[in-house]
Scaffold this motif. Structure first.
Motif, mmCIF file in Angstrom:
data_model
loop_
_atom_site.group_PDB
_atom_site.id
_atom_site.type_symbol
_atom_site.label_atom_id
_atom_site.label_comp_id
_atom_site.label_asym_id
_atom_site.label_seq_id
_atom_site.Cartn_x
_atom_site.Cartn_y
_atom_site.Cartn_z
ATOM 1 N N THR A 409 -4.310 82.008 0.591
ATOM 2 C CA THR A 409 -3.237 81.803 1.363
ATOM 3 C C THR A 409 -1.992 82.638 0.887
ATOM 4 O OG1 THR A 409 -2.268 79.780 0.576
ATOM 5 C CG2 THR A 409 -4.176 79.669 1.967
ATOM 6 N N GLU A 410 -0.965 82.815 1.886
ATOM 7 C CA GLU A 410 0.168 83.338 1.399
ATOM 8 C C GLU A 410 1.165 82.399 0.516
ATOM 9 O OE1 GLU A 410 2.085 84.889 4.899
ATOM 10 O OE2 GLU A 410 0.592 86.498 5.376
ATOM 11 N N ASP A 411 0.802 81.352 0.658
ATOM 12 C CA ASP A 411 1.737 80.091 0.223
ATOM 13 C C ASP A 411 0.971 79.490 -1.096
ATOM 14 O OD1 ASP A 411 4.162 79.109 -0.405
ATOM 15 O OD2 ASP A 411 3.687 77.434 0.913
ATOM 16 N N ASP A 412 -0.071 80.283 -1.595
ATOM 17 C CA ASP A 412 -0.777 79.398 -2.685
ATOM 18 C C ASP A 412 -0.263 79.855 -3.992
ATOM 19 O OD1 ASP A 412 -4.520 79.275 -3.248
ATOM 20 O OD2 ASP A 412 -2.824 78.117 -3.945
ATOM 21 N N TYR A 413 -0.711 79.213 -5.239
ATOM 22 C CA TYR A 413 0.022 79.741 -6.280
ATOM 23 C C TYR A 413 0.090 81.237 -6.807
ATOM 24 C CZ TYR A 413 -1.056 74.551 -6.985
ATOM 25 O OH TYR A 413 -1.291 73.309 -7.043
ATOM 26 N N LEU A 433 -2.584 71.434 -1.522
ATOM 27 C CA LEU A 433 -1.920 71.953 -2.786
ATOM 28 C C LEU A 433 -0.408 72.094 -2.721
ATOM 29 C CD1 LEU A 433 -4.334 75.289 -2.895
ATOM 30 C CD2 LEU A 433 -4.184 73.402 -4.591
ATOM 31 N N VAL A 434 0.311 72.347 -3.874
ATOM 32 C CA VAL A 434 1.813 72.490 -3.929
ATOM 33 C C VAL A 434 2.043 73.913 -3.525
ATOM 34 C CG1 VAL A 434 3.817 71.998 -5.211
ATOM 35 C CG2 VAL A 434 1.688 70.392 -5.744
ATOM 36 N N ALA A 545 -9.029 64.166 -6.429
ATOM 37 C CA ALA A 545 -7.820 63.605 -5.849
ATOM 38 C C ALA A 545 -6.644 64.993 -5.430
ATOM 39 C CB ALA A 545 -6.888 63.109 -6.834
ATOM 40 N N SER A 546 -5.814 64.666 -4.658
ATOM 41 C CA SER A 546 -4.996 65.605 -3.978
ATOM 42 C C SER A 546 -3.992 66.120 -5.010
ATOM 43 C CB SER A 546 -4.222 65.051 -2.879
ATOM 44 O OG SER A 546 -3.337 66.127 -2.336
ATOM 45 N N PRO A 547 -4.050 67.479 -5.463
ATOM 46 C CA PRO A 547 -3.078 67.957 -6.360
ATOM 47 C C PRO A 547 -1.526 67.848 -5.727
ATOM 48 C CG PRO A 547 -4.735 69.545 -6.186
ATOM 49 C CD PRO A 547 -5.011 68.580 -5.074
ATOM 50 N N ARG A 548 -1.314 67.890 -4.482
ATOM 51 C CA ARG A 548 -0.043 67.366 -3.986
ATOM 52 C C ARG A 548 0.469 66.152 -4.239
ATOM 53 N NH1 ARG A 548 2.057 69.741 1.936
ATOM 54 N NH2 ARG A 548 0.853 71.449 0.928
ATOM 55 N N SER A 549 -0.509 65.108 -4.012
ATOM 56 C CA SER A 549 -0.435 63.880 -4.247
ATOM 57 C C SER A 549 0.121 63.349 -5.758
ATOM 58 C CB SER A 549 -1.426 62.984 -3.800
ATOM 59 O OG SER A 549 -1.898 62.949 -2.685
ATOM 60 N N GLN A 550 -0.549 63.991 -6.615
ATOM 61 C CA GLN A 550 -0.263 63.854 -7.934
ATOM 62 C C GLN A 550 1.055 64.575 -8.198
ATOM 63 O OE1 GLN A 550 -4.495 65.372 -9.573
ATOM 64 N NE2 GLN A 550 -3.720 64.172 -11.210
#
Length: 735
Positions: A409-413, A433-434, A545-550
């Motif tokens: 995605t354009e907004d991936d790491y 993801l963050v 687990a969700s990386p964004r939640s972490q």
């Protein structure tokens, strides 16, 4: 920290967690089999509660011996225990379903972020070092920050490492699949606690059908998507069965009783201080009219927490530590005193034997840290060059994946370096993801915040803003090496990273001891925090687990710890003398002495030959360990038997830094780990031993808060009997 031997739980049939009696209970599972809703109020709240306990525990042990642990295993275990033993927790929150494995991941992530601030912010190292400055040696008064200034300093270094960790996840965890032993061990423990199949290193194999509810009559069967391996050895099966039985009941009793025993001994030692300073070695010296305890700091501390630490560290590490203790305290310390090289009191870190041998320890730590960084540095550079050549050789071709959602995605790491068929693509959808935009804004904002707050706290006499910014850049570069080293070996070489920064700033801001210490602390903070949080991301990756939640949990935990850690440090320093008989703060001595050496160039008498000798010795040992894989296979197979017996330089040096009592107690724990692993069917430390060790460590850490409160209220020891044998003054606690 030495990697903890994790329980093997493969080859078993697993029951699903006991869910609600309501037949309509269903977990929120999307079409990819991902658990939703892992970021919950109860997970964060309990994570913060556990993190506060760990934070205070780490301040206590850090000021005492310099030992600080991320305690991810203990966080997951304690958080699960709270929900299991305190059922009313479920009713305090709107969501009353049982705690899920993914919530436990967020819980322990929040706890680790809260608990590790004492090391990240240097509360057990650089802050005490600044308070130990003297006009005579450093040309300025000690720097003692008030509560507001200390909060500002902690805020300056609290978030940069969090934003460093997030973008590295895809490369080192998803693509390269580095092990991160502590993170993997935590994932295995969580899977055992929640009675789910053990995590696979290849999440692609378990991306569907995860944790779907089975009919009540089928709960003894593994959930869909997980095949029980039939070719496991009998030893692994037996170990897994024992671990499963432990967590059904006996493990919780063991945790409770070990916690109670360690906590009770801590309170008892406060009331009768000689319990933690038994002059048992005086039987060897009294015929000669002296006291090993009073004059040479040789006493025995039967601390169950240090026994627990020894179990977690393992026998090889504790053996290296005690070898260092014998060389430092039984040979070099008397030698330096006898020849007048260290004329001051034995326990003095300035002109005493303790300060003299500290320089030898520093040489060992620098030698091993630098050598240990070389292989991973060479590997990182060669990997970067290889990928750069691949990218520049022609256009990239993206391979389609079977996932219904695009991985790129354009907004991936950042895009993967290549897309070979045998490499795992990103297995998380973009909304979990963050976003890279958050990372960019966060890095810039936290850097600006850090530079501004450090300038506001220390002013023009401290460190220049450009120097702080350079320290953050250095942290960014060195954290890449540190994270890779941590992923492969479970050891984050942050001590070496801090010392490299000190060496650099001795050139950039010569003669400024304060700037040297702060710059090293800034670089170490970013690298240490990024490494610890990467272990958590590995746990989350294995358990889906969700990386964004972490990420949310890490941010919340880091913010909370700014105020908790500051309050805890101020509490301890207001009650106890630091450095003093109970809290020697050995890490502060290392920071300050290196800064003084680099800026003033003065060393104690005759210490240089010993520094060179031990530095060369452990540099050679570290080289053998680091570069053994470059040897021919035939040579490796022959040398493997004796290489494993070579001592760890860092552990050896810690034996110099801490008085003998702490090392001996850890050796007892290491031997227990050795004996129990030999009796184990799979050769690993049994889970029950790890549970008991966790109880020992947490018991003294938590009850130390009680004794701290008692001391601040003016309560003193009931009896000081035994503390003055042979003129001793080695007891603390009001004697």
């Amino acid at each position: 920290m030495n990697p903890v031997s994790s329980p093997s739980s493969r080859g078993l049939q697993y029951d699903l967690p006991n869910e609600s009696d309501d037949e309509d209970f269903e977990r929120e599972v999307d079409e990819q089999g991902l658990i939703e809703g892992d970021f919950t109020l109860r997970a964060v709240a309990v994570g913060l509660g556990v993190g506060v306990i760990l934070c205070m525990t780490n301040i206590y042990f850090g000021l005492q011996t310099g030992w600080v642990s991320m305690m991810s295993l203990q966080s997951a275990l304690l958080g699960f225990a709270l929900f299991k033993l305190l059922p009313h927790l479920k009713t305090l929150f709107p969501n009353s379903r049982p705690l899920t494995p993914q919530e436990n991941v967020v819980l322990q992530t929040t706890a680790v972020a809260t608990g590790t601030m004492p090391l990240a912010a240097g509360l057990v190292g650089i802050i005490p070092a600044l308070e130990m400055l003297t006009v005579k040696e450093d040309g300025r008064e000690p720097i003692k920050l008030n509560y507001g200034q200390l909060v500002a300093w902690c805020l300056a270094v609290a978030f940069f490492g969090v934003f460093l960790a997030a973008p590295l996840r895809r490369q080192v965890i998803v693509k390269e699949k580095l092990v991160f032993p502590s993170g993997t061990a935590t994932a295995q423990l969580i899977s055992l606690l929640h009675k789910i199949p053990p995590p696979s290193q290849n999440p692609k194999s378990s991306s569907s059908g995860t944790y779907r509810r089975l009919p009540r009559t089928s709960r003894s069967v593994s959930p869909p998507g997980y095949a029980v391996e039939e070719d496991e050895t009998n030893g692994q099966r037996q170990a897994a069965e024992k671990d499963s039985e432990v967590m059904k009941g006996s493990g919780w009793w063991a945790l409770g009783w070990s916690f109670f025993a360690s906590g009770s001994l801590t309170v008892l030692s406060f009331l009768f201080p000689v319990i933690f300073a038994i002059p048992i070695f005086d039987v060897f010296s009294l015929p000669f009219g002296t006291s090993l305890a009073a004059n040479w700091l040789w006493w025995f501390t039967p601390s169950l927490s240090y026994v627990g630490q020894g179990i977690i560290m393992g026998f090889p590490v504790t053996l290296s530590m005690n070898a260092g203790m014998l060389v430092g305290w039984a040979i070099l310390s008397p030698l330096s005193k006898h020849f007048g090289w260290a004329p001051g009191p034995i326990g003095s870190t300035t002109n005493g034997a303790r300060g003299w041998i500290l320089w030898v320890a520093l040489a060992i730590m620098i030698a091993e840290s630098i050598i240990s960084l070389l292989p991973i540095t060479i590997s990182s550079i060669s990997t970067f060059v290889r990928h750069y050549k691949q990218r520049s050789s022609g256009p990239r071709i993206f391979q389609p994946t079977s996932s219904p959602r695009s991985n790129v995605t354009e907004d991936d790491y950042y895009d993967p370096l290549d897309e070979n068929d045998d490499e795992d693509p990103e297995n998380e959808p973009p909304e979990r993801l963050v976003p890279m935009s958050w990372i960019k804004i966060g890095l810039v904002s936290s850097a600006i915040l850090g530079v501004g707050l450090v300038w506001a706290v220390f002013g023009k006499d401290g460190i220049h803003p450009w120097a702080t910014a350079l320290g953050l850049v250095l942290a960014s570069m060195l954290s890449l090496i540190g994270v890779r080293a941590l992923g492969e070996t479970d050891l984050n070489p942050v001590s070496g990273i801090g010392k490299i920064s000190q060496l650099l700033f001795a050139v950039l801001q010569p003669g400024n001891v304060v700037a040297n210490i702060i710059a090293g602390g800034v670089a170490e903070a970013g690298a240490q925090q990024a490494g610890d949080l990467m272990q958590d991301l590995k746990t989350g990756h294995l358990l889906r687990a969700s990386p964004r939640s972490q990420f949310y949990g890490q941010m919340i935990g880091s913010l909370a710890s700014v105020f908790v850690a500051t309050a805890g440090y101020k509490f301890y320093t207001s009650v106890y003398e630091i450095p003093g008989p109970q809290f020697a703060v050995p890490s502060a001595g290392i920071w300050l002495n290196l800064a003084r050496l680099l800026n003033n160039g003065e060393l104690p008498e005759r210490v240089i030959p010993f520094m060179i000798s031990f530095g060369v010795l452990f540099g050679t040992i570290s080289s053998i360990k680091a570069f053994k894989h470059y040897l021919p296979t035939s040579v490796i197979s022959k040398s493997e038997k004796w290489i494993k017996y070579l001592p760890s330089g860092i552990a050896f040096a810690i034996g110099f830094l801490n008085s003998p009592s702490f090392s001996i107690a850890r050796l007892i724990g290491g031997y227990i780990a050795y004996r129990t692993s030999r009796n184990s069917s799979n050769g690993e430390t049994p889970l029950i031993a790890i549970v008991i060790a966790s109880g020992f460590v947490l018991g003294e850490g938590v009850l130390s808060i009680v004794t701290l409160s008692m001391a601040s209220s003016g309560i003193k020891a009931i009896s000081c009997f035994g503390c003055n044998i042979a003129g001793g003054g080695y007891c603390s606690g009001g004697c």
